[in-house]
Design a protein around this motif. Structure first.
Motif, PDB file in Angstrom:
ATOM      1  N   GLN A   1       0.815  -1.211   0.000  1.00  0.00           N
ATOM      2  CA  GLN A   1       0.000   0.000   0.000  1.00  0.00           C
ATOM      3  C   GLN A   1       0.853   1.267   0.000  1.00  0.00           C
ATOM      4  O   GLN A   1       0.514   2.259  -0.662  1.00  0.00           O
ATOM      5  CB  GLN A   1      -0.955  -0.003   1.189  1.00  0.00           C
ATOM      6  CG  GLN A   1      -1.993  -1.144   1.146  1.00  0.00           C
ATOM      7  CD  GLN A   1      -2.844  -1.099  -0.112  1.00  0.00           C
ATOM      8  OE1 GLN A   1      -2.453  -1.645  -1.143  1.00  0.00           O
ATOM      9  NE2 GLN A   1      -3.990  -0.447  -0.039  1.00  0.00           N
ATOM     10  N   TYR A   2       1.957   1.249   0.741  1.00  0.00           N
ATOM     11  CA  TYR A   2       2.871   2.383   0.685  1.00  0.00           C
ATOM     12  C   TYR A   2       3.451   2.545  -0.717  1.00  0.00           C
ATOM     13  O   TYR A   2       3.585   3.654  -1.237  1.00  0.00           O
ATOM     14  CB  TYR A   2       4.013   2.212   1.688  1.00  0.00           C
ATOM     15  CG  TYR A   2       3.768   2.839   3.038  1.00  0.00           C
ATOM     16  CD1 TYR A   2       3.682   4.219   3.182  1.00  0.00           C
ATOM     17  CD2 TYR A   2       3.660   2.055   4.192  1.00  0.00           C
ATOM     18  CE1 TYR A   2       3.473   4.800   4.429  1.00  0.00           C
ATOM     19  CE2 TYR A   2       3.451   2.623   5.443  1.00  0.00           C
ATOM     20  CZ  TYR A   2       3.362   3.996   5.552  1.00  0.00           C
ATOM     21  OH  TYR A   2       3.155   4.579   6.789  1.00  0.00           O
ATOM     22  N   ALA A   3       3.804   1.430  -1.348  1.00  0.00           N
ATOM     23  CA  ALA A   3       4.381   1.484  -2.698  1.00  0.00           C
ATOM     24  C   ALA A   3       3.385   2.079  -3.688  1.00  0.00           C
ATOM     25  O   ALA A   3       3.757   2.862  -4.574  1.00  0.00           O
ATOM     26  CB  ALA A   3       4.819   0.094  -3.136  1.00  0.00           C
ATOM     27  N   LYS A   4       2.130   1.713  -3.568  1.00  0.00           N
ATOM     28  CA  LYS A   4       1.102   2.268  -4.451  1.00  0.00           C
ATOM     29  C   LYS A   4       0.896   3.757  -4.203  1.00  0.00           C
ATOM     30  O   LYS A   4       0.643   4.525  -5.136  1.00  0.00           O
ATOM     31  CB  LYS A   4      -0.213   1.509  -4.244  1.00  0.00           C
ATOM     32  CG  LYS A   4      -0.218   0.113  -4.831  1.00  0.00           C
ATOM     33  CD  LYS A   4      -1.316  -0.761  -4.229  1.00  0.00           C
ATOM     34  CE  LYS A   4      -2.704  -0.172  -4.371  1.00  0.00           C
ATOM     35  NZ  LYS A   4      -3.728  -1.063  -3.766  1.00  0.00           N
ATOM     36  N   SER A   5       1.025   4.169  -2.944  1.00  0.00           N
ATOM     37  CA  SER A   5       0.785   5.563  -2.585  1.00  0.00           C
ATOM     38  C   SER A   5       1.970   6.466  -2.874  1.00  0.00           C
ATOM     39  O   SER A   5       1.807   7.689  -3.006  1.00  0.00           O
ATOM     40  CB  SER A   5       0.438   5.660  -1.089  1.00  0.00           C
ATOM     41  OG  SER A   5      -0.734   4.932  -0.796  1.00  0.00           O
ATOM     42  N   LEU A   6       3.180   5.866  -2.967  1.00  0.00           N
ATOM     43  CA  LEU A   6       4.399   6.650  -3.160  1.00  0.00           C
ATOM     44  C   LEU A   6       5.179   6.082  -4.351  1.00  0.00           C
ATOM     45  O   LEU A   6       6.249   5.488  -4.199  1.00  0.00           O
ATOM     46  CB  LEU A   6       5.260   6.602  -1.894  1.00  0.00           C
ATOM     47  CG  LEU A   6       4.628   7.210  -0.635  1.00  0.00           C
ATOM     48  CD1 LEU A   6       5.387   6.770   0.612  1.00  0.00           C
ATOM     49  CD2 LEU A   6       4.606   8.740  -0.739  1.00  0.00           C
ATOM     50  N   PRO A   7       4.663   6.254  -5.559  1.00  0.00           N
ATOM     51  CA  PRO A   7       5.279   5.623  -6.726  1.00  0.00           C
ATOM     52  C   PRO A   7       6.681   6.131  -7.057  1.00  0.00           C
ATOM     53  O   PRO A   7       7.407   5.462  -7.796  1.00  0.00           O
ATOM     54  CB  PRO A   7       4.296   5.945  -7.854  1.00  0.00           C
ATOM     55  CG  PRO A   7       3.552   7.159  -7.395  1.00  0.00           C
ATOM     56  CD  PRO A   7       3.443   7.017  -5.915  1.00  0.00           C
ATOM     57  N   ALA A   8       7.079   7.269  -6.523  1.00  0.00           N
ATOM     58  CA  ALA A   8       8.424   7.774  -6.796  1.00  0.00           C
ATOM     59  C   ALA A   8       9.484   7.073  -5.949  1.00  0.00           C
ATOM     60  O   ALA A   8      10.685   7.225  -6.196  1.00  0.00           O
ATOM     61  CB  ALA A   8       8.487   9.278  -6.547  1.00  0.00           C
ATOM     62  N   MET A   9       9.054   6.297  -4.962  1.00  0.00           N
ATOM     63  CA  MET A   9       9.987   5.589  -4.090  1.00  0.00           C
ATOM     64  C   MET A   9      10.018   4.101  -4.445  1.00  0.00           C
ATOM     65  O   MET A   9       9.063   3.570  -5.009  1.00  0.00           O
ATOM     66  CB  MET A   9       9.582   5.752  -2.616  1.00  0.00           C
ATOM     67  CG  MET A   9       9.587   7.176  -2.131  1.00  0.00           C
ATOM     68  SD  MET A   9       9.332   7.281  -0.335  1.00  0.00           S
ATOM     69  CE  MET A   9       9.147   9.063  -0.146  1.00  0.00           C
ATOM     70  N   ARG A  10      11.116   3.447  -4.094  1.00  0.00           N
ATOM     71  CA  ARG A  10      11.214   1.990  -4.222  1.00  0.00           C
ATOM     72  C   ARG A  10      10.945   1.428  -2.836  1.00  0.00           C
ATOM     73  O   ARG A  10      11.758   1.569  -1.923  1.00  0.00           O
ATOM     74  CB  ARG A  10      12.600   1.557  -4.709  1.00  0.00           C
ATOM     75  CG  ARG A  10      13.088   2.162  -6.036  1.00  0.00           C
ATOM     76  CD  ARG A  10      12.172   1.846  -7.199  1.00  0.00           C
ATOM     77  NE  ARG A  10      11.144   2.859  -7.347  1.00  0.00           N
ATOM     78  CZ  ARG A  10      10.129   2.769  -8.209  1.00  0.00           C
ATOM     79  NH1 ARG A  10      10.010   1.712  -8.988  1.00  0.00           N
ATOM     80  NH2 ARG A  10       9.232   3.733  -8.291  1.00  0.00           N
ATOM     81  N   ILE A  11       9.792   0.798  -2.653  1.00  0.00           N
ATOM     82  CA  ILE A  11       9.362   0.312  -1.338  1.00  0.00           C
ATOM     83  C   ILE A  11       9.042  -1.173  -1.454  1.00  0.00           C
ATOM     84  O   ILE A  11       8.102  -1.569  -2.169  1.00  0.00           O
ATOM     85  CB  ILE A  11       8.128   1.086  -0.845  1.00  0.00           C
ATOM     86  CG1 ILE A  11       8.427   2.594  -0.826  1.00  0.00           C
ATOM     87  CG2 ILE A  11       7.705   0.590   0.534  1.00  0.00           C
ATOM     88  CD1 ILE A  11       7.220   3.462  -0.485  1.00  0.00           C
TER      89      ILE A  11
END
Length: 226
Positions: A164-174
């Motif tokens: 969910q964090y990855a979907k919300s913060l697409p500029a980051m590699r999570i």
């Protein structure tokens, strides 16, 4: 120079992750609850920082002490106080989630302003195959014999919040990592992997560039399909 924060970095998987990332050229801030336990991290060249992931004030102070942040490795975790249905209660669940899940959210939320200033921000959440239903149900998997409830369910939550964090913060590699059955204090050193093998996935994910995957779950062999 890449600036990195590793939580739970005074021993075991966290300390080995710290060692390997320093060897890769990172400046590592080694988060730990008690700075008196930081000698091993200091000897590696890390910068110990007092950080208790269950304490918001401690988290805020630790993040405020950093000069910047490019990579966050959420490694801190506990086995929890319950090992069977006989000793399971809500408090056991709450205690385990306080560190393993709420701790991740505390640190990520506090670190976001710094990470958003980085040209290549990365977050690695150390999860476990025990949080993956397929592994728990596979008689051939190391996770299958485990019957305890708080730890696996907390790591399942870590995998979900990573996505969910990855979907919300697409500029980051999570991404989330699975250390595998590694000999640590958490399992009384019964694991068949070394701590170096147990940090393979975490380190590989921490070294990702801007074009790397995000929202994935990896062990030392690579991506684990959901």
């Amino acid at each position: 120079m890449t600036t990195t924060l590793v939580t739970g970095a005074n021993k075991s998987l966290g300390l080995e992750t710290t060692r390997r990332l320093i060897a890769a050229g990172h400046t590592v801030h080694a988060g730990m609850r008690d700075l008196a336990s930081g000698d091993a991290a200091r000897e590696l060249g890390a910068h110990p920082v007092q950080l208790d992931v269950t304490d918001q004030d401690s988290v805020d102070a630790a993040i405020a002490s950093l000069p910047g942040l490019d990579v966050l490795v959420n490694n801190a975790g506990i086995a929890g106080p319950s090992w069977s249905l006989r000793d399971l209660d809500v408090e056991a669940m709450r205690t385990t989630f306080e560190t393993n899940v709420f701790g991740v959210v505390r640190v990520v939320q506090a670190a976001l302003p710094l990470l958003e200033r980085s040209p290549a921000p990365v977050i690695v959440n150390v999860a476990s195959g025990m949080g993956f239903p397929r592994a728990l149900l596979d008689p051939d998997d190391d996770c299958f014999p485990v019957t305890t409830i708080p730890y696996p369910s907390s790591k399942a939550a870590v995998i979900a919040l990573t996505v969910q964090y990855a979907k919300s913060l697409p500029a980051m590699r999570i991404n989330a990592s699975d250390p595998g059955y590694t000999a640590t204090d958490l399992n009384r050193h019964s694991g068949h992997q070394t701590v170096t093998e147990g940090t393979d996935a975490t380190v590989a994910l921490a070294l990702l560039g801007p074009d790397g995957p995000t929202g994935e779950f990896h062990d030392r062999r690579g991506r684990i399909a959901y």
